[in-house]
Design a protein around this motif. Sequence first.
Motif, PDB file in Angstrom:
ATOM      1  N   ARG A   1      23.466  -4.780 -42.389  1.00 27.92           N
ATOM      2  CA  ARG A   1      23.849  -5.697 -41.323  1.00 27.92           C
ATOM      3  C   ARG A   1      24.405  -6.954 -41.982  1.00 27.92           C
ATOM      4  O   ARG A   1      24.087  -7.253 -43.120  1.00 27.92           O
ATOM      5  N   ASN A   2      25.243  -7.675 -41.256  1.00 25.23           N
ATOM      6  CA  ASN A   2      25.865  -8.889 -41.786  1.00 25.23           C
ATOM      7  C   ASN A   2      25.220 -10.125 -41.172  1.00 25.23           C
ATOM      8  O   ASN A   2      24.954 -10.166 -39.965  1.00 25.23           O
ATOM      9  N   PHE A   3      24.994 -11.125 -42.032  1.00 21.61           N
ATOM     10  CA  PHE A   3      24.349 -12.360 -41.623  1.00 21.61           C
ATOM     11  C   PHE A   3      25.203 -13.530 -42.099  1.00 21.61           C
ATOM     12  O   PHE A   3      25.522 -13.621 -43.289  1.00 21.61           O
ATOM     13  N   ALA A   4      25.571 -14.407 -41.182  1.00 18.73           N
ATOM     14  CA  ALA A   4      26.411 -15.554 -41.511  1.00 18.73           C
ATOM     15  C   ALA A   4      25.538 -16.763 -41.807  1.00 18.73           C
ATOM     16  O   ALA A   4      24.616 -17.076 -41.043  1.00 18.73           O
ATOM     17  N   LEU A   5      25.825 -17.440 -42.923  1.00 17.25           N
ATOM     18  CA  LEU A   5      25.138 -18.683 -43.261  1.00 17.25           C
ATOM     19  C   LEU A   5      25.664 -19.747 -42.314  1.00 17.25           C
ATOM     20  O   LEU A   5      26.863 -20.022 -42.282  1.00 17.25           O
TER      21      LEU A   5
ATOM     22  N   VAL B   1      29.098 -15.045 -45.552  1.00 15.78           N
ATOM     23  CA  VAL B   1      28.447 -13.884 -44.939  1.00 15.78           C
ATOM     24  C   VAL B   1      27.737 -13.106 -46.039  1.00 15.78           C
ATOM     25  O   VAL B   1      28.301 -12.858 -47.107  1.00 15.78           O
ATOM     26  N   PHE B   2      26.490 -12.747 -45.771  1.00 14.82           N
ATOM     27  CA  PHE B   2      25.685 -11.955 -46.696  1.00 14.82           C
ATOM     28  C   PHE B   2      25.239 -10.699 -45.963  1.00 14.82           C
ATOM     29  O   PHE B   2      24.966 -10.738 -44.764  1.00 14.82           O
ATOM     30  N   SER B   3      25.173  -9.583 -46.684  1.00 17.35           N
ATOM     31  CA  SER B   3      24.762  -8.336 -46.035  1.00 17.35           C
ATOM     32  C   SER B   3      23.445  -7.859 -46.610  1.00 17.35           C
ATOM     33  O   SER B   3      23.066  -8.202 -47.729  1.00 17.35           O
ATOM     34  N   GLY B   4      22.753  -7.070 -45.817  1.00 16.95           N
ATOM     35  CA  GLY B   4      21.497  -6.485 -46.248  1.00 16.95           C
ATOM     36  C   GLY B   4      20.943  -5.618 -45.145  1.00 16.95           C
ATOM     37  O   GLY B   4      21.361  -5.714 -43.990  1.00 16.95           O
ATOM     38  N   GLN B   5      20.008  -4.744 -45.502  1.00 16.56           N
ATOM     39  CA  GLN B   5      19.378  -3.912 -44.481  1.00 16.56           C
ATOM     40  C   GLN B   5      18.416  -4.732 -43.635  1.00 16.56           C
ATOM     41  O   GLN B   5      18.141  -4.388 -42.496  1.00 16.56           O
TER      42      GLN B   5
ATOM     43  N   ALA C   1      18.909 -13.121 -47.031  1.00 12.78           N
ATOM     44  CA  ALA C   1      18.419 -14.461 -47.364  1.00 12.78           C
ATOM     45  C   ALA C   1      18.230 -14.615 -48.872  1.00 12.78           C
ATOM     46  O   ALA C   1      18.521 -15.674 -49.430  1.00 12.78           O
ATOM     47  N   LEU C   2      17.754 -13.579 -49.548  1.00 15.85           N
ATOM     48  CA  LEU C   2      17.602 -13.647 -51.004  1.00 15.85           C
ATOM     49  C   LEU C   2      18.954 -13.822 -51.683  1.00 15.85           C
ATOM     50  O   LEU C   2      19.092 -14.579 -52.646  1.00 15.85           O
ATOM     51  N   LYS C   3      19.973 -13.142 -51.165  1.00 18.66           N
ATOM     52  CA  LYS C   3      21.323 -13.301 -51.724  1.00 18.66           C
ATOM     53  C   LYS C   3      21.813 -14.729 -51.509  1.00 18.66           C
ATOM     54  O   LYS C   3      22.402 -15.332 -52.405  1.00 18.66           O
ATOM     55  N   ALA C   4      21.558 -15.272 -50.323  1.00 16.46           N
ATOM     56  CA  ALA C   4      21.968 -16.646 -50.033  1.00 16.46           C
ATOM     57  C   ALA C   4      21.208 -17.636 -50.928  1.00 16.46           C
ATOM     58  O   ALA C   4      21.792 -18.590 -51.442  1.00 16.46           O
ATOM     59  N   ALA C   5      19.928 -17.398 -51.142  1.00 13.74           N
ATOM     60  CA  ALA C   5      19.108 -18.308 -51.954  1.00 13.74           C
ATOM     61  C   ALA C   5      19.568 -18.334 -53.406  1.00 13.74           C
ATOM     62  O   ALA C   5      19.459 -19.366 -54.075  1.00 13.74           O
TER      63      ALA C   5
ATOM     64  N   ALA D   1      15.517 -15.882 -57.271  1.00 13.96           N
ATOM     65  CA  ALA D   1      15.319 -16.626 -56.027  1.00 13.96           C
ATOM     66  C   ALA D   1      14.174 -16.023 -55.233  1.00 13.96           C
ATOM     67  O   ALA D   1      13.794 -14.870 -55.448  1.00 13.96           O
ATOM     68  N   ASN D   2      13.662 -16.827 -54.331  1.00 12.70           N
ATOM     69  CA  ASN D   2      12.648 -16.358 -53.402  1.00 12.70           C
ATOM     70  C   ASN D   2      12.873 -17.070 -52.079  1.00 12.70           C
ATOM     71  O   ASN D   2      13.497 -18.131 -52.028  1.00 12.70           O
ATOM     72  N   VAL D   3      12.373 -16.483 -51.004  1.00 19.81           N
ATOM     73  CA  VAL D   3      12.518 -17.069 -49.674  1.00 19.81           C
ATOM     74  C   VAL D   3      11.212 -16.929 -48.903  1.00 19.81           C
ATOM     75  O   VAL D   3      10.397 -16.055 -49.188  1.00 19.81           O
ATOM     76  N   SER D   4      11.057 -17.808 -47.937  1.00 15.84           N
ATOM     77  CA  SER D   4       9.926 -17.768 -47.025  1.00 15.84           C
ATOM     78  C   SER D   4      10.484 -17.932 -45.618  1.00 15.84           C
ATOM     79  O   SER D   4      11.173 -18.913 -45.337  1.00 15.84           O
ATOM     80  N   LYS D   5      10.201 -16.981 -44.746  1.00 13.84           N
ATOM     81  CA  LYS D   5      10.752 -17.045 -43.385  1.00 13.84           C
ATOM     82  C   LYS D   5       9.968 -18.065 -42.569  1.00 13.84           C
ATOM     83  O   LYS D   5       8.742 -18.087 -42.596  1.00 13.84           O
TER      84      LYS D   5
END
Length: 104
Positions: free
Chosen positions: A9-13, A23-27, A33-37, A91-95
Amino acid sequence: MTSTSDDHRNFALREETGEETSVFSGQTPRQAALKAARRLDPADSEAQASRERFRLREKGTKKLHIYDGWAWREQAPEDKPDWMPETITEANVSKDGIEYLDEL
């Protein structure tokens, strides 16, 4: 359900102004978010990394995934491929939650 590369799926920053800059993609939203981070300014270590808040809008929806992300530099593993640099960005992320846009 089996996973294939078509499940991405595609996610826009999304900036505070509403502008969508990348735009970053991921399942999952977390993968994107990790790609963006990883694009954040990396600290010298994870302990020194400061958290930055960012929002990802799932394309085709009004759903905003809100994350705190941080990045740091680390030595590449000993068995790294030849093309990989000596220092890599981790990188790491926290929702922090989900918001819904009133309109796009």
